[in-house]
Scaffold this motif. Sequence first.
Motif, PDB file in Angstrom:
ATOM      1  N   PRO A  59       0.840  -1.196   0.000  1.00  0.00           N
ATOM      2  CA  PRO A  59       0.000   0.000   0.000  1.00  0.00           C
ATOM      3  C   PRO A  59       0.882   1.256   0.000  1.00  0.00           C
ATOM      4  N   GLY A  60       0.433   2.293  -0.652  1.00  0.00           N
ATOM      5  CA  GLY A  60       1.260   3.507  -0.745  1.00  0.00           C
ATOM      6  C   GLY A  60       2.304   3.313  -1.829  1.00  0.00           C
ATOM      7  N   ARG A  61       3.533   3.575  -1.496  1.00  0.00           N
ATOM      8  CA  ARG A  61       4.618   3.435  -2.474  1.00  0.00           C
ATOM      9  C   ARG A  61       5.052   1.983  -2.629  1.00  0.00           C
ATOM     10  N   ASN A  62       5.428   1.610  -3.849  1.00  0.00           N
ATOM     11  CA  ASN A  62       5.918   0.254  -4.064  1.00  0.00           C
ATOM     12  C   ASN A  62       7.402   0.174  -3.685  1.00  0.00           C
ATOM     13  N   GLY A  63       7.937  -1.028  -3.736  1.00  0.00           N
ATOM     14  CA  GLY A  63       9.313  -1.253  -3.310  1.00  0.00           C
ATOM     15  C   GLY A  63      10.352  -0.477  -4.098  1.00  0.00           C
ATOM     16  N   LEU A  64      10.169  -0.353  -5.401  1.00  0.00           N
ATOM     17  CA  LEU A  64      11.156   0.385  -6.205  1.00  0.00           C
ATOM     18  C   LEU A  64      11.070   1.884  -5.946  1.00  0.00           C
ATOM     19  N   GLU A  65       9.870   2.384  -5.659  1.00  0.00           N
ATOM     20  CA  GLU A  65       9.740   3.799  -5.281  1.00  0.00           C
ATOM     21  C   GLU A  65      10.466   4.053  -3.964  1.00  0.00           C
ATOM     22  N   LEU A  66      10.402   3.088  -3.045  1.00  0.00           N
ATOM     23  CA  LEU A  66      11.144   3.207  -1.791  1.00  0.00           C
ATOM     24  C   LEU A  66      12.643   3.267  -2.058  1.00  0.00           C
ATOM     25  N   VAL A  67      13.136   2.357  -2.889  1.00  0.00           N
ATOM     26  CA  VAL A  67      14.569   2.347  -3.208  1.00  0.00           C
ATOM     27  C   VAL A  67      14.986   3.691  -3.797  1.00  0.00           C
ATOM     28  N   GLU A  68      14.210   4.200  -4.743  1.00  0.00           N
ATOM     29  CA  GLU A  68      14.537   5.490  -5.355  1.00  0.00           C
ATOM     30  C   GLU A  68      14.607   6.604  -4.312  1.00  0.00           C
ATOM     31  N   ALA A  69      13.772   6.529  -3.278  1.00  0.00           N
ATOM     32  CA  ALA A  69      13.730   7.569  -2.249  1.00  0.00           C
ATOM     33  C   ALA A  69      14.908   7.485  -1.279  1.00  0.00           C
ATOM     34  N   ILE A  70      15.440   6.286  -1.053  1.00  0.00           N
ATOM     35  CA  ILE A  70      16.461   6.133  -0.002  1.00  0.00           C
ATOM     36  C   ILE A  70      17.865   5.826  -0.503  1.00  0.00           C
ATOM     37  N   ILE A  71      18.010   5.457  -1.753  1.00  0.00           N
ATOM     38  CA  ILE A  71      19.317   5.001  -2.229  1.00  0.00           C
ATOM     39  C   ILE A  71      20.386   6.099  -2.132  1.00  0.00           C
ATOM     40  N   GLY A  72      19.984   7.360  -2.283  1.00  0.00           N
ATOM     41  CA  GLY A  72      20.941   8.460  -2.177  1.00  0.00           C
ATOM     42  C   GLY A  72      21.531   8.598  -0.784  1.00  0.00           C
ATOM     43  N   GLN A  73      20.708   8.368   0.242  1.00  0.00           N
ATOM     44  CA  GLN A  73      21.181   8.457   1.626  1.00  0.00           C
ATOM     45  C   GLN A  73      21.867   7.175   2.093  1.00  0.00           C
ATOM     46  N   HIS A  74      21.606   6.070   1.415  1.00  0.00           N
ATOM     47  CA  HIS A  74      22.149   4.773   1.830  1.00  0.00           C
ATOM     48  C   HIS A  74      22.750   4.035   0.625  1.00  0.00           C
ATOM     49  N   PRO A  75      23.752   4.623  -0.016  1.00  0.00           N
ATOM     50  CA  PRO A  75      24.296   4.028  -1.239  1.00  0.00           C
ATOM     51  C   PRO A  75      25.043   2.712  -1.020  1.00  0.00           C
ATOM     52  N   ASP A  76      25.491   2.441   0.197  1.00  0.00           N
ATOM     53  CA  ASP A  76      26.251   1.220   0.459  1.00  0.00           C
ATOM     54  C   ASP A  76      25.380   0.045   0.881  1.00  0.00           C
ATOM     55  N   MET A  77      24.098   0.307   1.106  1.00  0.00           N
ATOM     56  CA  MET A  77      23.199  -0.769   1.490  1.00  0.00           C
ATOM     57  C   MET A  77      22.899  -1.628   0.266  1.00  0.00           C
ATOM     58  N   LYS A  78      22.809  -2.942   0.473  1.00  0.00           N
ATOM     59  CA  LYS A  78      22.439  -3.854  -0.618  1.00  0.00           C
ATOM     60  C   LYS A  78      20.918  -3.931  -0.655  1.00  0.00           C
ATOM     61  N   TYR A  79      20.356  -3.763  -1.841  1.00  0.00           N
ATOM     62  CA  TYR A  79      18.907  -3.779  -2.017  1.00  0.00           C
ATOM     63  C   TYR A  79      18.500  -5.028  -2.793  1.00  0.00           C
ATOM     64  N   VAL A  80      17.479  -5.731  -2.267  1.00  0.00           N
ATOM     65  CA  VAL A  80      16.965  -6.930  -2.923  1.00  0.00           C
ATOM     66  C   VAL A  80      15.449  -6.821  -2.973  1.00  0.00           C
ATOM     67  N   LEU A  81      14.889  -6.846  -4.166  1.00  0.00           N
ATOM     68  CA  LEU A  81      13.444  -6.851  -4.336  1.00  0.00           C
ATOM     69  C   LEU A  81      12.983  -8.300  -4.235  1.00  0.00           C
ATOM     70  N   VAL A  82      12.146  -8.584  -3.244  1.00  0.00           N
ATOM     71  CA  VAL A  82      11.645  -9.939  -3.011  1.00  0.00           C
ATOM     72  C   VAL A  82      10.146  -9.887  -3.224  1.00  0.00           C
ATOM     73  N   THR A  83       9.689 -10.400  -4.362  1.00  0.00           N
ATOM     74  CA  THR A  83       8.283 -10.215  -4.717  1.00  0.00           C
ATOM     75  C   THR A  83       7.725 -11.362  -5.547  1.00  0.00           C
ATOM     76  N   ALA A  84       6.418 -11.530  -5.443  1.00  0.00           N
ATOM     77  CA  ALA A  84       5.724 -12.497  -6.295  1.00  0.00           C
ATOM     78  C   ALA A  84       5.402 -11.891  -7.657  1.00  0.00           C
ATOM     79  N   ASN A  85       5.557 -10.571  -7.768  1.00  0.00           N
ATOM     80  CA  ASN A  85       5.289  -9.867  -9.016  1.00  0.00           C
ATOM     81  C   ASN A  85       6.547  -9.946  -9.886  1.00  0.00           C
ATOM     82  N   ILE A  86       6.576 -10.909 -10.803  1.00  0.00           N
ATOM     83  CA  ILE A  86       7.811 -11.190 -11.547  1.00  0.00           C
ATOM     84  C   ILE A  86       7.779 -10.655 -12.980  1.00  0.00           C
TER      85      ILE A  86
END
Length: 120
Positions: A59-86
């Motif tokens: 609900p609200g923002r999807n996972g990729l929208e979240l990544v786009e919002a936070i990746i600038g502040q957390h560039p060293d974090m590893k991001y993994v999209l875990v979803t049934a939407n393939i």
Amino acid sequence: MTVKVLLVDDSRVSRMGLKKAIKGVSQEFEISEAENADVAEAYLQDNTADIALIDFNMPGRNGLELVEAIIGQHPDMKYVLVTANIQTSIQEKAKGLGVEFVGKPVNASQLAEVIGGFCD
């Protein structure tokens, strides 16, 4: 060394399953949970994580929208999209952001491959 993992999924059942699978890879993981993008973003204002496992459909923002919002502040974090939407378009967008993609249901070997390197 403790590895900090942030699980972001609106389904409590999915978070519980991922948590169990992560602990099956290694007990070295410290797991925090967020039920949506807003809660995850608020958490990351005061905390850090080494890995974020993020659902796409929430609900609200999807996972990729979240990544786009936070990746600038957390560039060293590893991001993994875990979803049934393939859908291919989602996989391509994830790849373009440098986000790994794992389809649900996640099996232990997939998870170990994605996060196991942090336990070395």
